[in-house]
Design a protein around this motif. Structure first.
Motif, PDB file in Angstrom:
ATOM      1  N   GLY A  97      55.613   7.002  19.617  1.00  8.12           N
ATOM      2  CA  GLY A  97      56.878   5.899  19.168  1.00  8.12           C
ATOM      3  C   GLY A  97      56.955   5.902  17.834  1.00  8.12           C
ATOM      4  O   GLY A  97      56.850   7.281  17.099  1.00  8.12           O
ATOM      5  N   ALA A  98      57.060   4.878  17.101  1.00  9.67           N
ATOM      6  CA  ALA A  98      57.477   4.739  15.495  1.00  9.67           C
ATOM      7  C   ALA A  98      56.318   5.304  14.639  1.00  9.67           C
ATOM      8  O   ALA A  98      54.996   5.309  15.149  1.00  9.67           O
ATOM      9  N   HIS A  99      56.627   5.940  13.846  1.00  8.14           N
ATOM     10  CA  HIS A  99      55.815   6.641  12.632  1.00  8.14           C
ATOM     11  C   HIS A  99      54.849   7.739  13.249  1.00  8.14           C
ATOM     12  O   HIS A  99      54.246   8.422  12.563  1.00  8.14           O
ATOM     13  N   ARG A 100      55.481   8.339  14.248  1.00  6.39           N
ATOM     14  CA  ARG A 100      54.659   9.650  14.887  1.00  6.39           C
ATOM     15  C   ARG A 100      55.592  10.524  14.233  1.00  6.39           C
ATOM     16  O   ARG A 100      56.767  10.495  13.747  1.00  6.39           O
ATOM     17  N   THR A 101      54.806  11.801  14.037  1.00  5.29           N
ATOM     18  CA  THR A 101      55.641  13.074  13.462  1.00  5.29           C
ATOM     19  C   THR A 101      55.838  14.166  14.367  1.00  5.29           C
ATOM     20  O   THR A 101      54.840  14.289  15.188  1.00  5.29           O
ATOM     21  N   ILE A 102      56.846  14.871  14.153  1.00  6.57           N
ATOM     22  CA  ILE A 102      57.070  15.984  15.011  1.00  6.57           C
ATOM     23  C   ILE A 102      58.026  17.047  14.075  1.00  6.57           C
ATOM     24  O   ILE A 102      58.716  16.570  13.092  1.00  6.57           O
ATOM     25  N   LEU A 103      57.523  18.443  14.207  1.00  5.47           N
ATOM     26  CA  LEU A 103      57.998  19.457  13.640  1.00  5.47           C
ATOM     27  C   LEU A 103      59.169  20.268  14.763  1.00  5.47           C
ATOM     28  O   LEU A 103      58.659  20.365  16.062  1.00  5.47           O
ATOM     29  N   ILE A 104      60.466  20.364  14.419  1.00  8.34           N
ATOM     30  CA  ILE A 104      61.211  20.809  15.512  1.00  8.34           C
ATOM     31  C   ILE A 104      61.849  22.023  14.755  1.00  8.34           C
ATOM     32  O   ILE A 104      62.357  21.915  13.483  1.00  8.34           O
ATOM     33  N   THR A 105      62.126  23.214  15.373  1.00 10.18           N
ATOM     34  CA  THR A 105      62.694  24.474  14.952  1.00 10.18           C
ATOM     35  C   THR A 105      63.958  24.360  15.314  1.00 10.18           C
ATOM     36  O   THR A 105      64.449  23.823  16.249  1.00 10.18           O
ATOM     37  N   GLY A 106      64.573  25.287  14.536  1.00  8.34           N
ATOM     38  CA  GLY A 106      66.007  25.472  14.769  1.00  8.34           C
ATOM     39  C   GLY A 106      66.996  24.571  14.816  1.00  8.34           C
ATOM     40  O   GLY A 106      67.745  24.332  15.755  1.00  8.34           O
ATOM     41  N   CYS A 107      66.983  23.669  13.907  1.00 14.39           N
ATOM     42  CA  CYS A 107      67.656  22.709  13.610  1.00 14.39           C
ATOM     43  C   CYS A 107      69.241  22.676  13.000  1.00 14.39           C
ATOM     44  O   CYS A 107      69.707  21.705  12.630  1.00 14.39           O
ATOM     45  N   SER A 108      69.704  23.781  12.833  1.00 13.69           N
ATOM     46  CA  SER A 108      70.892  23.841  12.054  1.00 13.69           C
ATOM     47  C   SER A 108      72.234  23.516  12.999  1.00 13.69           C
ATOM     48  O   SER A 108      73.086  22.970  12.409  1.00 13.69           O
ATOM     49  N   SER A 109      71.924  23.301  14.533  1.00 12.12           N
ATOM     50  CA  SER A 109      73.012  23.189  15.339  1.00 12.12           C
ATOM     51  C   SER A 109      72.344  22.974  16.582  1.00 12.12           C
ATOM     52  O   SER A 109      71.250  23.083  16.779  1.00 12.12           O
ATOM     53  N   GLY A 110      73.377  22.555  17.627  1.00 12.53           N
ATOM     54  CA  GLY A 110      72.956  22.529  18.950  1.00 12.53           C
ATOM     55  C   GLY A 110      71.634  21.759  19.303  1.00 12.53           C
ATOM     56  O   GLY A 110      71.610  20.588  18.821  1.00 12.53           O
ATOM     57  N   ILE A 111      70.663  22.161  20.219  1.00 14.66           N
ATOM     58  CA  ILE A 111      69.584  21.368  20.793  1.00 14.66           C
ATOM     59  C   ILE A 111      68.738  20.859  19.714  1.00 14.66           C
ATOM     60  O   ILE A 111      68.426  19.706  19.700  1.00 14.66           O
ATOM     61  N   GLY A 112      68.470  21.868  18.870  1.00 15.99           N
ATOM     62  CA  GLY A 112      67.585  21.228  17.763  1.00 15.99           C
ATOM     63  C   GLY A 112      68.081  20.071  16.587  1.00 15.99           C
ATOM     64  O   GLY A 112      67.470  19.061  16.488  1.00 15.99           O
ATOM     65  N   LEU A 113      69.422  20.016  16.386  1.00 15.36           N
ATOM     66  CA  LEU A 113      69.827  19.147  15.567  1.00 15.36           C
ATOM     67  C   LEU A 113      70.123  17.930  16.378  1.00 15.36           C
ATOM     68  O   LEU A 113      69.727  16.863  15.770  1.00 15.36           O
ATOM     69  N   ASP A 114      70.453  17.961  17.628  1.00 13.62           N
ATOM     70  CA  ASP A 114      70.635  16.603  18.476  1.00 13.62           C
ATOM     71  C   ASP A 114      69.239  15.925  18.722  1.00 13.62           C
ATOM     72  O   ASP A 114      69.168  14.852  18.459  1.00 13.62           O
TER      73      ASP A 114
END
Length: 295
Positions: free
Chosen positions: A2-19
């Motif tokens: 939950g709160a304060h957890r960290t996540i790395l997401i790739t491909g965030c310029s649009s679409g699934i990653g951005l959402d």
């Protein structure tokens, strides 16, 4: 989680990653929303995100981008969502080896590199963390003219299975695959440069020329038309949230009706029946009208 957890997401310029980045940030996660282009990273930063540059085809950016994340968190990370990828269509016998090398570099080899680096982080922080892989129904069922992309996703499914088995003695580390069906993203538009580079010069000599010219290329280059059962990216984000927070997540989740349907059909039908359903499903065969790949 939950709160304060960290996540790395790739491909965030649009679409699934951005959402996913937007929704998880709203839920209190510290989101590292990576992109493969510097201008997209700068845009994400202007919107309040931490955005390391990670290009799967450039190993040095994978190393540098993950280091940037770990420097910011003090060496820890709770989750990785591998998402950045692209597709390119074409008949299997037309696909050049160079195309396969190029798409595997982005859709699989880079994912493997980043995933293995993150697993080491998970081990060092006490054997806990989650890796969620944005796979595809095309990693379970193959459709005509989608061989190259399907190969990368079948490889990814094998990768997930191997990691899950090898990490059985580390129950705090979870590996989950999201088998995504038709989602409205820019994947079709972003495939155009790759098709132009590798496949378009071969169309005139292909035995599948009629199909390319009458069906495949008009859909690729033409105005966008919604696919049957196509959903918006938030459908993937909803499943991602569950995979991140569920105490005992499943090894894989189907996203969209076609994913649920074809994963079920593959389990219960003879292969030859599924073959014809795949051809019928994308309009390449109709009872009494014949087979539509050739003139």
């Amino acid at each position: 989680m939950g709160a304060h957890r960290t996540i790395l997401i790739t491909g965030c310029s649009s679409g699934i990653g951005l959402d996913a980045a937007q929704a998880l940030k709203e839920d209190g996660w510290r989101v590292f929303a990576s992109c493969r282009k510097e201008e997209d990273c700068q845009r994400m930063k202007s919107e309040g995100y931490e955005s390391p540059l990670i290009d799967y085809t450039k190993p040095e950016t994978i190393e540098r981008g993950l280091k940037e994340v770990l420097d910011a968190t003090g060496g820890t990370l709770d989750a990785l969502f591998n998402n950045g990828a692209y597709g390119v269509g074409g008949a299997a016998e037309d696909v050049p080896v160079g195309l396969l090398r190029e798409i595997f570099e982005c859709n699989f080899f880079g994912w493997h590199d980043l995933t293995c680096r993150v697993i080491k982080v998970f081990r060092n922080q006490g054997n806990h963390g989650r890796i969620i892989q944005c796979s595809s129904i095309l990693g379970n069922v193959v459709f005509p003219m989608r061989m190259a992309y399907s190969c990368t996703k079948f490889a990814l499914e094998a990768h997930c299975d191997a990691l899950r088995l090898e990490l059985k003695d580390q129950p705090g580390i979870k590996i989950v695959s999201l088998n995504v069906g038709p989602i409205r993203t820019m994947i079709r538009e972003k495939s155009v440069p790759h098709f132009d580079k590798w496949m378009k010069p071969l169309v005139e000599q292909s035995v599948f020329r009629s199909f390319y010219e009458k069906k495949f290329m008009p859909r690729l280059y033409g105005p966008y038309k919604k696919d049957p059962f196509e959903l918006e990216p938030e459908a993937v984000t909803k499943t991602l949230k569950h995979a991140l927070t569920c105490e005992r997540p499943k090894p894989r989740y189907a996203v969209t009706v076609p994913s649920h349907l074809f994963m079920f059909l593959k389990r219960v039908l003879p292969g030859w029946v599924l073959d014809w359903i795949c051809l019928w499903g994308i309009g390449l065969w109709r009872p009494g009208k014949g087979f539509g790949l050739h003139p």
